[in-house]
Scaffold this motif. Structure first.
Motif, mmCIF file in Angstrom:
data_model
loop_
_atom_site.group_PDB
_atom_site.id
_atom_site.type_symbol
_atom_site.label_atom_id
_atom_site.label_comp_id
_atom_site.label_asym_id
_atom_site.label_seq_id
_atom_site.Cartn_x
_atom_site.Cartn_y
_atom_site.Cartn_z
ATOM 1 N N GLY A 184 -26.799 6.514 12.958
ATOM 2 C CA GLY A 184 -25.679 5.580 12.897
ATOM 3 C C GLY A 184 -25.076 5.437 11.514
ATOM 4 O O GLY A 184 -23.881 5.164 11.378
ATOM 5 N N PHE A 185 -25.881 5.624 10.468
ATOM 6 C CA PHE A 185 -25.351 5.559 9.105
ATOM 7 C C PHE A 185 -24.324 6.676 8.872
ATOM 8 O O PHE A 185 -23.289 6.459 8.243
ATOM 9 N N TYR A 186 -24.631 7.853 9.391
ATOM 10 C CA TYR A 186 -23.708 8.994 9.236
ATOM 11 C C TYR A 186 -22.366 8.684 9.888
ATOM 12 O O TYR A 186 -21.300 8.878 9.274
ATOM 13 N N TRP A 187 -22.414 8.213 11.144
ATOM 14 C CA TRP A 187 -21.156 7.968 11.853
ATOM 15 C C TRP A 187 -20.396 6.789 11.244
ATOM 16 O O TRP A 187 -19.156 6.767 11.242
ATOM 17 N N THR A 188 -21.121 5.808 10.715
ATOM 18 C CA THR A 188 -20.452 4.685 10.054
ATOM 19 C C THR A 188 -19.709 5.161 8.805
ATOM 20 O O THR A 188 -18.558 4.769 8.563
ATOM 21 N N GLN A 189 -20.349 6.009 8.024
ATOM 22 C CA GLN A 189 -19.679 6.579 6.848
ATOM 23 C C GLN A 189 -18.431 7.351 7.252
ATOM 24 O O GLN A 189 -17.392 7.259 6.592
ATOM 25 N N ARG A 190 -18.544 8.092 8.350
ATOM 26 C CA ARG A 190 -17.384 8.877 8.824
ATOM 27 C C ARG A 190 -16.242 7.962 9.227
ATOM 28 O O ARG A 190 -15.086 8.214 8.883
ATOM 29 N N ILE A 191 -16.559 6.906 9.941
ATOM 30 C CA ILE A 191 -15.523 5.962 10.360
ATOM 31 C C ILE A 191 -14.931 5.239 9.149
ATOM 32 O O ILE A 191 -13.713 5.042 9.053
ATOM 33 N N ARG A 192 -15.796 4.869 8.195
ATOM 34 C CA ARG A 192 -15.340 4.112 7.032
ATOM 35 C C ARG A 192 -14.419 4.928 6.112
ATOM 36 O O ARG A 192 -13.716 4.369 5.273
ATOM 37 N N GLN A 193 -14.396 6.228 6.279
ATOM 38 C CA GLN A 193 -13.478 7.050 5.491
ATOM 39 C C GLN A 193 -12.023 6.761 5.855
ATOM 40 O O GLN A 193 -11.124 6.986 5.054
ATOM 41 N N GLU A 194 -11.809 6.256 7.056
ATOM 42 C CA GLU A 194 -10.439 6.037 7.525
ATOM 43 C C GLU A 194 -10.179 4.654 8.087
ATOM 44 O O GLU A 194 -9.026 4.317 8.375
ATOM 45 N N SER A 195 -11.215 3.837 8.281
ATOM 46 C CA SER A 195 -11.000 2.564 8.976
ATOM 47 C C SER A 195 -11.958 1.484 8.496
ATOM 48 O O SER A 195 -13.094 1.773 8.110
ATOM 49 N N ASN A 196 -11.493 0.242 8.545
ATOM 50 C CA ASN A 196 -12.319 -0.931 8.262
ATOM 51 C C ASN A 196 -12.677 -1.683 9.537
ATOM 52 O O ASN A 196 -12.953 -2.886 9.509
ATOM 53 N N VAL A 197 -12.650 -0.987 10.677
ATOM 54 C CA VAL A 197 -12.984 -1.620 11.949
ATOM 55 C C VAL A 197 -14.364 -2.294 11.839
ATOM 56 O O VAL A 197 -15.283 -1.739 11.222
ATOM 57 N N PRO A 198 -14.540 -3.492 12.376
ATOM 58 C CA PRO A 198 -15.851 -4.152 12.319
ATOM 59 C C PRO A 198 -16.932 -3.316 13.008
ATOM 60 O O PRO A 198 -16.699 -2.774 14.099
ATOM 61 N N ILE A 199 -18.086 -3.217 12.372
ATOM 62 C CA ILE A 199 -19.216 -2.467 12.926
ATOM 63 C C ILE A 199 -20.465 -3.344 12.864
ATOM 64 O O ILE A 199 -20.799 -3.875 11.807
ATOM 65 N N ILE A 200 -21.122 -3.497 14.015
ATOM 66 C CA ILE A 200 -22.376 -4.230 14.088
ATOM 67 C C ILE A 200 -23.486 -3.233 14.408
ATOM 68 O O ILE A 200 -23.427 -2.533 15.418
ATOM 69 N N PHE A 201 -24.491 -3.165 13.541
ATOM 70 C CA PHE A 201 -25.596 -2.240 13.762
ATOM 71 C C PHE A 201 -26.597 -2.821 14.752
ATOM 72 O O PHE A 201 -26.845 -4.032 14.787
ATOM 73 N N ILE A 202 -27.185 -1.925 15.557
ATOM 74 C CA ILE A 202 -28.266 -2.275 16.470
ATOM 75 C C ILE A 202 -29.486 -1.453 16.078
ATOM 76 O O ILE A 202 -29.378 -0.239 15.895
ATOM 77 N N SER A 203 -30.639 -2.100 15.933
ATOM 78 C CA SER A 203 -31.815 -1.359 15.501
ATOM 79 C C SER A 203 -33.092 -2.024 15.978
ATOM 80 O O SER A 203 -33.145 -3.243 16.167
ATOM 81 N N SER A 204 -34.114 -1.219 16.191
ATOM 82 C CA SER A 204 -35.437 -1.749 16.522
ATOM 83 C C SER A 204 -36.197 -2.155 15.265
ATOM 84 O O SER A 204 -37.274 -2.739 15.335
ATOM 85 N N HIS A 205 -35.625 -1.864 14.090
ATOM 86 C CA HIS A 205 -36.263 -2.222 12.818
ATOM 87 C C HIS A 205 -35.734 -3.561 12.317
ATOM 88 O O HIS A 205 -34.531 -3.783 12.259
ATOM 89 N N SER A 206 -36.647 -4.448 11.969
ATOM 90 C CA SER A 206 -36.241 -5.781 11.513
ATOM 91 C C SER A 206 -36.544 -6.006 10.037
ATOM 92 O O SER A 206 -36.372 -7.105 9.525
ATOM 93 N N GLU A 207 -37.006 -4.958 9.327
ATOM 94 C CA GLU A 207 -37.321 -5.110 7.915
ATOM 95 C C GLU A 207 -36.051 -5.368 7.105
ATOM 96 O O GLU A 207 -34.981 -4.842 7.409
#
Length: 223
Positions: A60-83
């Protein structure tokens, strides 16, 4: 209608989120081909993205970086990691919020509404549902009438939410259980019945003793 792209490879989680958000008037789309997440993003043009971190191929980090190159659309991450470090990394990669698994659908919806409010400066009308002279205030967990205001527990709120959304039609027991406890295998009809009894007592105290009716063998409905 806001469009929400759900980038989640667990079909069960994606389906639960999609069904819940559709009931609240959002248009949703899941991902089938995780090699082309950005192409789906461009085609759908969502107003918000729910992005799982652990995905096939690229994360998801990769795709977020790709999207952020062209857009500031809100992104909420989902993860099984709570650290905390995972959350910090998510924010650094451009996340607007962070949801941990197992998904609490009520919390997920609240976070989506909050992020959309911040991003698009709008008021969420669906924070309140009306039925007759009663108003269910979802954000404050209150049942309100002209003369009374009753505080609700989370489970009581979710039960009434299920019933209010049916507008007098029958809400099946299994649908209410799934909405309140999200398919928890340890929850059964008895658990629902106990909570329904407590809720009815609370309603009795403000003169709505017959508001919730039982349809034997099926479920419950509002009178």
């Amino acid at each position: 209608m806001f469009r929400i792209l759900i980038v989640e490879d667990d079909k069960n989680i994606s389906s639960i989120i999609s069904e819940e958000l559709s009931q609240w008037g959002y248009e949703t789309r899941g991902i089938d081909n995780f090699n082309d997440v950005y192409d789906d993003y461009k085609e759908f043009e969502p107003d918000l993205v729910l992005m799982d971190i652990t995905l096939p191929q690229y994360n998801g980090f990769y795709w977020t970086q790709r999207i952020r190159q062209e857009s500031n659309v809100p992104i909420i991450f989902i993860s099984s990691h709570s650290e905390s470090m995972d959350m910090i990394q998510a924010i650094q990669f451009g996340a607007d919020d962070y949801i941990t698994k197992p998904i609490d659908i009520a919390v997920t919806r609240a976070k989506i509404q909050a992020v959309l409010r911040r991003a698009y400066d709008y008021t969420v009308d669906t924070e309140k549902i009306t039925y007759g002279e009663l108003t269910l205030n979802l954000s404050a967990a209150l049942l309100e009438s002209k003369e009374h205001s009753v505080e609700l527990t989370r489970t009581e709120l979710l039960i009434l939410e299920s019933l209010f959304n049916m507008k007098g039609q029958i809400a099946k027991r299994e649908d209410i259980i799934n909405h309140c406890w999200q398919g928890d295998d340890f929850i059964d009809d008895n658990t629902l019945a106990v909570n329904m009894t407590r809720l009815r007592k609370k309603l009795n105290s403000i003169g709505y003793d017959d508001l919730i009716q039982t349809k034997k063998g099926l479920g419950y409905f509002l009178r």
